[in-house]
Design a protein around this motif. Structure first.
Motif, PDB file in Angstrom:
ATOM      1  N   VAL A 572       1.256  -0.694   2.238  1.00  0.00           N
ATOM      2  CA  VAL A 572       0.932   0.635   1.739  1.00  0.00           C
ATOM      3  C   VAL A 572       2.045   1.072   0.788  1.00  0.00           C
ATOM      4  CG1 VAL A 572       0.596   3.065   2.338  1.00  0.00           C
ATOM      5  CG2 VAL A 572      -0.430   1.274   3.744  1.00  0.00           C
ATOM      6  N   PHE A 573       1.649   1.567  -0.376  1.00  0.00           N
ATOM      7  CA  PHE A 573       2.605   1.928  -1.413  1.00  0.00           C
ATOM      8  C   PHE A 573       2.262   3.326  -1.940  1.00  0.00           C
ATOM      9  CE2 PHE A 573       1.948  -2.586  -1.227  1.00  0.00           C
ATOM     10  CZ  PHE A 573       3.240  -3.110  -1.222  1.00  0.00           C
ATOM     11  N   ALA A 574       3.274   4.169  -2.042  1.00  0.00           N
ATOM     12  CA  ALA A 574       3.074   5.529  -2.528  1.00  0.00           C
ATOM     13  C   ALA A 574       4.060   5.812  -3.645  1.00  0.00           C
ATOM     14  CB  ALA A 574       3.253   6.544  -1.402  1.00  0.00           C
ATOM     15  N   ALA A 575       3.597   6.522  -4.666  1.00  0.00           N
ATOM     16  CA  ALA A 575       4.442   6.874  -5.801  1.00  0.00           C
ATOM     17  C   ALA A 575       4.033   8.238  -6.326  1.00  0.00           C
ATOM     18  CB  ALA A 575       4.330   5.824  -6.907  1.00  0.00           C
ATOM     19  N   LEU A 576       4.960   8.841  -7.065  1.00  0.00           N
ATOM     20  CA  LEU A 576       4.696  10.125  -7.695  1.00  0.00           C
ATOM     21  C   LEU A 576       4.745   9.909  -9.204  1.00  0.00           C
ATOM     22  CD1 LEU A 576       4.221  13.055  -6.666  1.00  0.00           C
ATOM     23  CD2 LEU A 576       6.600  13.519  -7.300  1.00  0.00           C
ATOM     24  N   ALA A 577       3.673  10.285  -9.894  1.00  0.00           N
ATOM     25  CA  ALA A 577       3.601  10.143 -11.347  1.00  0.00           C
ATOM     26  C   ALA A 577       3.464  11.508 -11.990  1.00  0.00           C
ATOM     27  CB  ALA A 577       2.413   9.262 -11.738  1.00  0.00           C
TER      28      ALA A 577
END
Length: 624
Positions: A572-577
């Protein structure tokens, strides 16, 4: 930029934002027509505009020049109740007589025959523009033709009724031909069949939220406005068919609720989907809504959208120094095009002139301009039917479209990597950035890399969408497809969730079934002129930026932020763009205070208080 024809003086009292009035629209139509007609054949049957031919060939491109400019002339003259100070209709009448004299012959004037879509089928597209143009100008053009020209024109148009369209909006081309023939007393079983066939397909393609699929798959793009809503609504309006207006009108109104948000504060439409060289044709649905009254927009807001989009392109070089619309977006841009794009293709922009059917005293032209929907407070709108999430920020006027449902792959087609389309496969699009080319690093893309081969996103299967107060989400999954020669990985899938709040985009991806040695990468917005940030919140190992030297439709050279990490099994991978603003505003420390992942639940706590909770199997998103 300066355009090579004269426009009236701006009216900043009536149109405080754009300065454009109805007279500007007439002047632009006249300017574009005058420039295009300089390239007409001696009798005007073909307009052979300069440039490389489309896949359909030079003669078909010449017909395209005639037919698509006829649309602009027809809207111009019909909207002026027949006043034709430049004599446009006389030229089109002569061209019609010459083009239909010996169809299919290889001479200076003859039009190509209308054949099946897979056999040089482009003339079927143009038949609809000819038919609609003749419908609009019937009193001043068709009714004044001699019987022989009318017979030959009908014979040529009937080719659209007897040949097979492409399995999408093309069925509205014979529909429009049938509508015209019936309007002039030449209807029969064939016209009734073409009309009922198209209307039946429209019911199967309607998916809700005011959106039609462009065929049997999940293709949602600008064709909704400039084709799937335009043709049936104009038919119903011009023929006075109250039953069809009652069916299609409310759908157009609902479509405009969301679609009207897809125009930036500077007038730009969102850069998404194919045929973007049609440019301000994107406002066709806005114009039809204002004309027929089936719109949630006030007249001043409708004109703001239409004139804003027209001026956006005129100010940014869409018109060449010869007065012609170029193939591209701002100016020429090859990566924006498809193989069916020829020198006259941009003139489907003529559909934007449908607004001229509203006469001078119509509120569309007399009301004071009002703000566009994207110019107000920040908004997030989920459209579950097409699987789209719209996010606008009023401070910078940028609109972002997160794609979790539109892929342009028919149900019967495979997912071969050779079919990758940058105008659909990316996770996000905007009014201020364009996708990178297929030869450069893809922007806004989650890729699984196996054995050095990077996956592409083809068929997109929506998992849901929704919105609350100031936030919204959309989710989908796809099966990673690898370039030709690379092995497929059984069981490999990617589930993706986008959560939008203000200018921030929380991008969460769950990779399932990754083999040993696999890696995953995520890219952000492609730009060098705006701030584009992509910051890992969970699962990511490294961060860098990649250059895309071929640029986009907006910039000749761009940077693309990127995150990478190894993955095996499930990850699971989370990022803020973010796009726009400053790098400081984009920093996660200013937006997010805590991120945790446990027991299949990702929790992201925002600085201003709420917590976004995302779970998988099944995917769900809530705000606490």
């Amino acid at each position: 930029m300066t355009i090579p024809f004269e426009l009236p003086q701006e009216d900043r009292k009536l149109s405080p934002v754009t300065g454009y009035t109805r007279a500007h629209w007439e002047a632009v139509a006249d300017g574009l027509l005058g420039a295009a007609w300089r390239w007409a054949t001696p009798r005007g049957a073909l307009l052979d505009l300069p440039g490389a031919p489309s896949v359909s060939g030079v003669r078909s491109d010449g017909l395209e020049g005639y037919a698509r400019t006829l649309l602009a002339a027809a809207f111009r003259v019909a909207g002026a109740d027949g006043k034709d100070p430049h004599g446009w209709l006389d030229r089109y009448a002569e061209g019609l007589a010459a083009g239909t004299a010996t169809p299919g012959r290889d001479d200076a004037e003859s039009w190509p025959l209308i054949l099946d879509h897979h056999v040089q089928g482009q003339p079927m597209v143009e038949s609809a523009s000819v038919a609609l143009g003749l419908t609009l100008t019937r009193r001043w053009l068709w009714d004044r033709l001699d019987d022989g020209v009318r017979e030959r024109t009908e014979s040529w148009l009937r080719g659209a009724l007897t040949h097979t369209p492409a399995p999408n909006n093309w069925y509205l081309f014979p529909f429009t031909v049938a509508s015209f023939l019936e309007a002039v007393g030449r209807g029969d079983a064939a016209t009734a069949r073409a009309r009922e066939r198209a209307l039946g397909l429209m019911e199967t393609w309607y998916r809700g939220d005011g959106w039609y699929a462009d065929g049997d798959g999940r293709s949602f793009d600008h064709y909704n406005g400039w084709a799937l809503h335009l043709y049936p609504m104009l038919h119903a309006h011009l023929s006075g068919d109250a039953e069809l207006l009652a069916r299609f009108g409310p759908r157009l109104r609902e479509h405009l609720e969301g679609f009207s948000l897809l125009f930036a504060g500077d007038g730009a439409p969102v850069h998404f989907g194919r045929s973007l060289t049609y440019r301000f044709a994107a406002t066709a649905a806005v114009g039809v809504g204002a004309l027929t009254g089936h719109t949630p927009l006030s007249p001043g807001a409708s004109r703001r959208l239409a004139s804003g989009s027209l001026r956006y392109f005129l100010d940014r070089g869409a018109v060449t120094d010869q007065g012609l619309l170029s193939l591209g977006w701002h100016g020429p841009h090859a990566a924006t095009l498809q193989n069916y794009s020829g020198p006259a293709s941009p003139y489907w922009a003529s559909k934007g002139f449908v607004a001229l059917l509203a006469p001078e005293d119509h509120p569309l032209w007399t009301a004071t301009e009002e703000a566009a929907p994207s110019e107000g407070p920040d908004r997030v709108l989920a459209l579950p039917a097409p699987g789209l999430l719209v996010q606008s920020t009023g401070a910078d006027g940028i609109v972002r479209l997160h794609n979790h449902g539109s892929d342009q792959i028919p149900p019967h087609a495979g997912e071969a990597a050779s079919q990758e389309d940058a105008h659909y496969s990316r996770h996000a699009y905007s009014t201020h950035t364009g996708p990178t080319s297929l030869t450069n690093v893809p922007d806004n893309h989650l890729a699984v890399e196996v054995g050095g081969a990077r996956s592409v996103r083809r068929r997109i299967l929506p998992l849901g969408a929704g919105h609350g107060d100031g936030w919204g989400w959309a989710a989908s999954w796809h099966r990673p497809v690898f370039p030709s020669g690379a092995p497929m990985v059984p069981g490999l899938r990617v589930e993706s969730v986008t959560v939008a709040r203000g200018r921030h985009e929380l991008r969460v991806h769950r990779v399932v079934g990754a083999p040993p040695g696999a890696h995953v990468s995520l890219t952000g917005w492609a730009t060098d002129a705006l701030a584009s940030e992509l910051t890992g919140l969970h699962g990511w190992a490294e961060r860098d930026a990649v250059r895309a030297p071929q640029g986009t439709a907006y910039e000749p050279w761009v940077r693309v932020p990127r995150l990478t990490a190894p993955v095996e099994g499930t990850g699971v991978f989370a990022a803020l763009a973010t796009l726009g603003g400053t790098a400081a505003e984009a920093a996660p420390a200013d937006a997010v205070t805590e991120v945790t992942y446990a027991d299949g639940e990702l929790r992201v706590t925002w600085t201003d208080g709420p917590t976004t909770v995302i779970t998988f199997t099944p995917v769900s998103v809530r705000c606490e």
